[in-house]
Design an enzyme around this catalytic site. Structure first.
Site, PDB file in Angstrom:
ATOM      1  N   HIS A  21       5.396   6.933  -2.090  1.00  0.00           N
ATOM      2  CA  HIS A  21       7.154   6.394  -2.823  1.00  0.00           C
ATOM      3  C   HIS A  21       6.709   5.697  -4.629  1.00  0.00           C
ATOM      4  O   HIS A  21       5.492   6.734  -5.064  1.00  0.00           O
ATOM      5  CB  HIS A  21       6.860   5.122  -2.377  1.00  0.00           C
ATOM      6  CG  HIS A  21       5.593   4.337  -2.526  1.00  0.00           C
ATOM      7  ND1 HIS A  21       5.614   3.492  -3.146  1.00  0.00           N
ATOM      8  CD2 HIS A  21       4.852   4.214  -1.113  1.00  0.00           C
ATOM      9  CE1 HIS A  21       4.369   2.904  -3.424  1.00  0.00           C
ATOM     10  NE2 HIS A  21       3.481   3.266  -1.721  1.00  0.00           N
ATOM     11  N   HIS A  24       3.762   5.147  -6.041  1.00  0.00           N
ATOM     12  CA  HIS A  24       2.671   6.147  -5.937  1.00  0.00           C
ATOM     13  C   HIS A  24       2.522   7.092  -7.260  1.00  0.00           C
ATOM     14  O   HIS A  24       1.437   7.450  -8.235  1.00  0.00           O
ATOM     15  CB  HIS A  24       2.433   7.307  -4.686  1.00  0.00           C
ATOM     16  CG  HIS A  24       1.941   7.098  -3.460  1.00  0.00           C
ATOM     17  ND1 HIS A  24       2.815   6.370  -2.352  1.00  0.00           N
ATOM     18  CD2 HIS A  24       0.857   6.369  -3.654  1.00  0.00           C
ATOM     19  CE1 HIS A  24       2.088   6.392  -1.276  1.00  0.00           C
ATOM     20  NE2 HIS A  24       0.661   6.122  -1.610  1.00  0.00           N
TER      21      HIS A  24
END
Ligand SMILES: [Zn+2]
Length: 509
Positions: A21, A24
């Site tokens: 996502h 990250h």
């Protein structure tokens, strides 16, 4: 001379139960920017990232899908490995915790060391367990009797575990944080964690019975038990360097100079991990950099709300550097940030397309059309030179404090200044009236673009390359001492082919 200072930097390893996502992406891109900056400054950098592939959740997801566990994690890990290309990450290695050859022996060696220090003991454990978090929770951590993350009451659970004597190292960890021997950045997070450690750190459950945790690293001395996440996941930082065989890489790069992590896992890295290293007699990392979380239009991203921003899709649609620019410019290191579609497009159009893209384009066109002759950076240059020198000073001082968004801000002030000079001096007209001055203005702004292209190396590596190509600086590694001086490149400047760097995004509304 091989006396370069080393700089070992890591991200946390991503749990492969779900796709990457935006959080990250933020962590990877921030870490990459620091790694690239340090490399540019002459450090011998080693940058590690990887994936956390064990645990009950992954076991259950794979079982539910009816697929083989290893195949499941292989497939999901590949998505994270591919981010290297998609986000243009410069990591030197990628470690996977399901790697029995590279990772497991180090976990088992570390476990044995802790055991030899008399820091691992067996205990019947009874507690409240949140299946979502895969963690035993204290009453004080619950909100209305529920896990605050999963909004579900944890279930009572009783089992035989091995424990790690973290409490034994509590005072030492407190001192390390206090004296900045373990530097926690930003200081607000340091203060927060310091207060937690002051209350005293408790021993932690270090293994689970095989029947509840069938997917993980074997405890070396007990077939019935599997390592819990700590001695498995955290060990990646040394297993990747070859801790188990005392490899040259390990001797060279350990301890880490910086672990970059999210704010939700401070306790694990600044507490448990440090305790484990102390117990094993290993040097501790120098610093831990903590980033915040990202919301979408000020709402938490979730599948149910349908507002998840996919970093892979963004990078493919708008370009890797456009995404990197947003993450690094808009979200200050250490703080929470927001992703807004409007702001993304505004920043792209104004900062990247109009300010930077346009400037490169105009300067390139004007120099191509007019014979500027020998490049001269010393005529009428004072104002430009001062501006560049000031910018380098601010840029370096901010980057040395990891104020990435401030450093980027200074680059764009330099770009703004150049655009302003273009408007004021009008070199396209000036070159006819006063050719000497007209040429000098163009050369000075071109020289600024050379500096901008170097300053962009850590943040927008591809854009940096594209500017360098257009102003004729290809294939040359940055020499931070020589290349940051005014006019140092006059011998090798010859324009390359013009490129359109950031085509404007036409907004739908
Ligand atoms: Zn939970």
């Amino acid at each position: 001379m091989s006396s370069k200072n080393k700089f070992y930097i890591t991200t946390a390893i991503a749990y492969v139960n779900a796709p990457p996502h935006l959080g990250h992406a933020l962590e990877f891109v921030e870490t990459d920017a620091i790694a690239r900056y340090k490399r540019m400054m002459g450090y011998d950098v080693y940058f590690l990232t990887g994936t956390d592939e064990h645990g009950v959740k992954i076991f259950n997801t794979a079982k539910k899908a009816g697929v083989d566990l290893q195949e499941f994690v292989d497939k999901n890990a590949a998505i994270f490995i591919n981010l290297k290309g998609i986000l243009n990450l410069s990591n030197d290695d990628f470690i996977r915790t399901s790697d029995k050859k590279r990772h497991w022996p180090s976990c088992q060696k570390l476990w044995t060391k802790l055991s030899e220090s008399d820091d691992i003991y067996e205990k019947e454990y009874e507690g409240l367990y949140c299946e979502g978090c895969e963690v035993f929770m204290k009453e004080t951590e619950l909100v209305n009797g529920e896990c605050p993350i999963h909004k579900k009451p944890p279930v009572p659970l009783k089992e035989r575990n091995y424990f790690f004597k973290l409490s034994k190292y509590s005072d030492e960890i407190l001192r390390l944080i206090e004296t900045d021997k373990l530097k926690i950045i930003p200081s607000s997070r340091k203060a927060e964690f310091y207060n937690i450690v002051k209350e005293g750190l408790h021993d932690v459950s270090f293994s689970r019975p095989r029947e509840v945790l069938p997917w993980g690293v074997d405890v070396p001395t007990d077939k019935e038990q599997v390592m819990y996440v700590w001695c498995d996941a955290l060990t990646n930082y040394i297993s990747a360097l070859g801790y188990s065989e005392d490899a040259a890489l390990f001797k060279k790069y350990w301890p880490a100079d910086m672990h970059v992590i999210g704010k939700d896992i401070v306790r694990f890295h600044a507490g448990i991990w440090i305790g484990m290293l102390l117990s094993a007699g290993l040097p501790i990392p120098h610093s831990i950099l903590i980033h915040g979380f990202i919301t979408h239009n000020n709402e938490k991203m979730s599948k149910t709300l349908g507002n998840v921003v996919d970093p892979v899709e963004m990078a493919k649609k708008y370009g890797t550097d456009a995404l990197r620019y947003y993450l690094l410019r808009e979200i200050p290191v250490g703080r929470d940030g927001d992703f807004s579609d409007k702001l993304f497009i505004d920043r792209y159009n104004s900062d990247l397309a109009n300010n930077l893209g346009n400037l490169v384009n105009r300067v390139h066109t004007l120099i191509s059309r007019n014979d500027v002759g020998e490049f001269s950076f010393n005529k009428f240059a004072d104002l430009y030179k001062t501006k560049v020198e000031e910018t380098w000073k601010k840029y370096i001082s901010d980057m040395d404090e990891y104020n990435i968004h401030e450093a980027i801000f200074h680059i764009w002030r330099l770009v703004d200044f150049s655009n302003k000079m273009m408007e004021e001096e009008k070199p396209w007209a000036l070159i006819k009236e006063n050719p000497e001055k007209g040429k000098a203005v163009l050369c000075n702004i071109l020289e600024i673009l050379r500096h901008v292209s170097i300053m962009l190396v850590p943040f927008l590596p591809e854009t940096s390359q594209r500017i360098m190509r257009q102003i004729g600086l290809t294939g040359k590694e940055v020499d931070i001492k020589k290349d940051t001086e005014w006019g140092s490149a006059k011998k090798w400047l010859a324009l390359g082919k013009q490129e359109i760097m950031f085509p404007r995004i036409e907004s739908k509304s």
